[in-house]
Design a protein around this motif. Structure first.
Motif, short mmCIF file in Angstrom:
data_model
loop_
_atom_site.label_atom_id
_atom_site.label_comp_id
_atom_site.label_asym_id
_atom_site.label_seq_id
_atom_site.Cartn_x
_atom_site.Cartn_y
_atom_site.Cartn_z
N ILE A 93 44.92 26.08 38.87
CA ILE A 93 45.25 26.91 37.70
C ILE A 93 44.67 28.30 37.97
CG2 ILE A 93 44.79 27.20 35.21
CD1 ILE A 93 44.14 23.89 35.86
N ILE A 94 45.55 29.30 37.97
CA ILE A 94 45.06 30.66 38.21
C ILE A 94 44.38 31.14 36.92
CG2 ILE A 94 47.22 31.90 37.63
CD1 ILE A 94 45.10 32.78 40.69
N ALA A 95 43.20 31.79 37.09
CA ALA A 95 42.39 32.15 35.92
C ALA A 95 43.11 33.12 34.98
CB ALA A 95 41.07 32.75 36.39
N SER A 96 44.01 33.95 35.54
CA SER A 96 44.78 34.87 34.70
C SER A 96 46.00 35.33 35.50
CB SER A 96 43.92 36.09 34.34
OG SER A 96 44.74 37.16 33.96
N PRO A 97 47.15 35.50 34.81
CA PRO A 97 48.34 35.99 35.55
C PRO A 97 48.18 37.43 36.02
CG PRO A 97 48.82 35.71 33.19
CD PRO A 97 47.43 35.20 33.40
N SER A 98 47.10 38.11 35.58
CA SER A 98 46.88 39.50 36.02
C SER A 98 46.32 39.58 37.44
CB SER A 98 45.91 40.19 35.06
OG SER A 98 44.63 39.58 35.16
N LEU A 99 46.00 38.45 38.04
CA LEU A 99 45.33 38.48 39.35
C LEU A 99 46.34 38.69 40.50
CD1 LEU A 99 42.69 35.72 38.65
CD2 LEU A 99 42.17 38.06 39.35
N ILE A 100 46.95 39.86 40.50
CA ILE A 100 47.91 40.21 41.56
C ILE A 100 47.49 41.55 42.16
CG2 ILE A 100 50.30 40.76 42.15
CD1 ILE A 100 51.24 39.07 39.91
N CYS A 101 47.34 41.59 43.49
CA CYS A 101 47.03 42.85 44.17
C CYS A 101 48.36 43.43 44.66
CB CYS A 101 46.09 42.60 45.33
SG CYS A 101 45.83 44.06 46.34
N ARG A 102 48.76 44.55 44.06
CA ARG A 102 50.07 45.14 44.41
C ARG A 102 50.12 45.53 45.88
NH1 ARG A 102 51.36 50.00 40.76
NH2 ARG A 102 49.44 50.49 41.84
N ASP A 103 49.01 46.03 46.40
CA ASP A 103 48.99 46.46 47.80
C ASP A 103 49.22 45.29 48.75
OD1 ASP A 103 48.16 49.45 47.96
OD2 ASP A 103 46.98 48.59 46.34
N MET A 104 48.61 44.16 48.43
CA MET A 104 48.76 42.98 49.29
C MET A 104 50.18 42.44 49.25
SD MET A 104 46.28 41.70 51.07
CE MET A 104 44.52 41.94 51.35
N LYS A 105 50.89 42.74 48.16
CA LYS A 105 52.22 42.18 47.99
C LYS A 105 53.32 43.08 48.56
CE LYS A 105 50.89 38.44 45.91
NZ LYS A 105 49.65 38.12 46.65
N LEU A 106 52.96 44.20 49.18
CA LEU A 106 53.99 45.12 49.68
C LEU A 106 54.73 44.58 50.89
CD1 LEU A 106 52.16 48.59 49.37
CD2 LEU A 106 54.11 47.79 48.02
N THR A 107 54.02 43.83 51.75
CA THR A 107 54.62 43.41 53.03
C THR A 107 55.79 42.45 52.83
OG1 THR A 107 52.31 43.28 53.71
CG2 THR A 107 53.96 42.64 55.36
N THR A 108 56.92 42.75 53.48
CA THR A 108 58.06 41.81 53.45
C THR A 108 58.37 41.37 54.89
OG1 THR A 108 59.70 43.54 53.76
CG2 THR A 108 59.09 43.03 51.47
#
Ligand code: 13P
Ligand code: SF4
Length: 306
Positions: free
Chosen positions: A252-267
């Motif tokens: 269970i993720i502690a909060s849906p806000s736990l997203i690092c935009r920089d880490m998610k850039l790579t495709t």
């Protein structure tokens, strides 16, 4: 074979042609982690970058991680598929600011979290990661230390060492802004769950966690734990491997806000392009590299606790 599988196969062929190893941080998008030769935390990936015999390192992560690989492996080509992937924590202190802090605390060695620029590492005596921070601080003979740039990691270290700690007031916005109310609710709703938090979280979050761990620390803890359900207080990219490696356990993720935009850039497309063009290459000016390398190598010489 569908389009995605075809793209993955193309990337694997290109990587073989370029004698490249693909490293991905535990927060990278799922498909990038699936494709990578190795996934890990900052410490594991810096060791891998230092030891690999391949000519090319493709670093799927953020800028400071690729810089660390370039610092440790000057004769290899280090590629960062998304050079715009930064880290607000690493950007929160400049070498000049660190120099003024050193003047305010003469004689105190500087322990710098690897989430920092090469130029800041060059001003430091030794680096640390979330996996080895307390061990690194305790390995120093001095009684006072400067800890930069993360105040939450700094407070966590200070609570576990006898040293006098002078902290830089930076933070990771992703971890620092984890809402306490959402975290408390998750814990109340799942009283049987084991609670794991990253040391970049605020002290009031860490106070509610059963274990405070780096990303790879979480992965190995869960693997060995008899627990069946876990609340995770770190960036949600970690869920990919947690779920893949532990299909019988619930996360269970502690909060849906736990997203690092920089880490998610790579495709995957970025990965293919970077291997096709062999760019962008990450380099560090030699004068900075040599001083930063000293701080990183001093950290790598501290015995591992696992
Ligand atoms: P780890 O060293 O635990 O992988 O963490 C890196 C990071 O960027 C945390 O936000
Ligand atoms: Fe930086 Fe935070 Fe993203 Fe980690 S999660 S890379 S510390 S912004």
């Amino acid at each position: 074979m569908n389009q995605r599988q075809q793209l993955m196969q193309e990337i694997r062929c290109l990587a073989a042609e370029r004698d490249a190893v693909i490293l991905a941080h535990n927060y990278q998008p799922d498909d990038v982690q699936e494709l990578a030769d190795l996934t890990g935390d900052s410490l594991g990936l810096s060791i891998e970058a230092a030891q690999t015999h391949r000519k090319t390192i493709v670093f799927c992560g953020v800028y400071f991680m690729a810089e660390s690989a370039a610092i440790l492996s000057p004769h290899k080509t280090v590629l960062l598929p998304r050079p715009d992937a930064g880290c607000p924590l690493a950007d929160c202190i400049t070498p000049e600011e660190l120099r003024s802090m050193k003047i305010r605390h003469p004689g105190a060695p500087v322990v710098t979290y690897v989430n920092s620029s090469a130029a800041v590492k060059a001003e430091s005596d030794i680096c640390c990661t979330s996996a080895n921070a307390v061990r690194v601080v305790d390995s120093l003979p001095e009684k006072e230390v400067i800890l930069a740039p993360d105040r939450n990691l700094g407070r966590y270290i200070a609570s576990r060492t006898d040293k006098v700690c002078h902290l830089w007031e930076g933070c990771c916005p992703v971890h620092d802004q984890l809402p306490l109310a959402a975290f408390r609710t998750a814990i109340e709703n799942h009283p049987d769950a084991v609670v794991l938090a990253h040391p970049e979280c605020r002290p009031e979050i860490l106070a509610l966690a059963h274990h405070i761990l780096s990303t790879s620390g979480m992965l190995s803890h869960v693997r060995q734990s008899a627990g069946k359900r876990f609340i995770i207080a770190t960036e949600m990219g970690i869920l990919y491997r947690l779920r893949r490696d532990n299909p019988d356990k619930e996360f269970i993720i502690a909060s849906p806000s736990l997203i690092c935009r920089d880490m998610k850039l790579t495709t995957l497309e970025d990965l293919r392009r970077c291997l096709e063009t062999m760019s962008p290459v990450i380099t560090v000016p030699e004068e900075i590299r040599l001083r930063a390398r000293r701080a990183l190598e001093r950290m790598l010489a501290v015995p591992r606790g696992d």
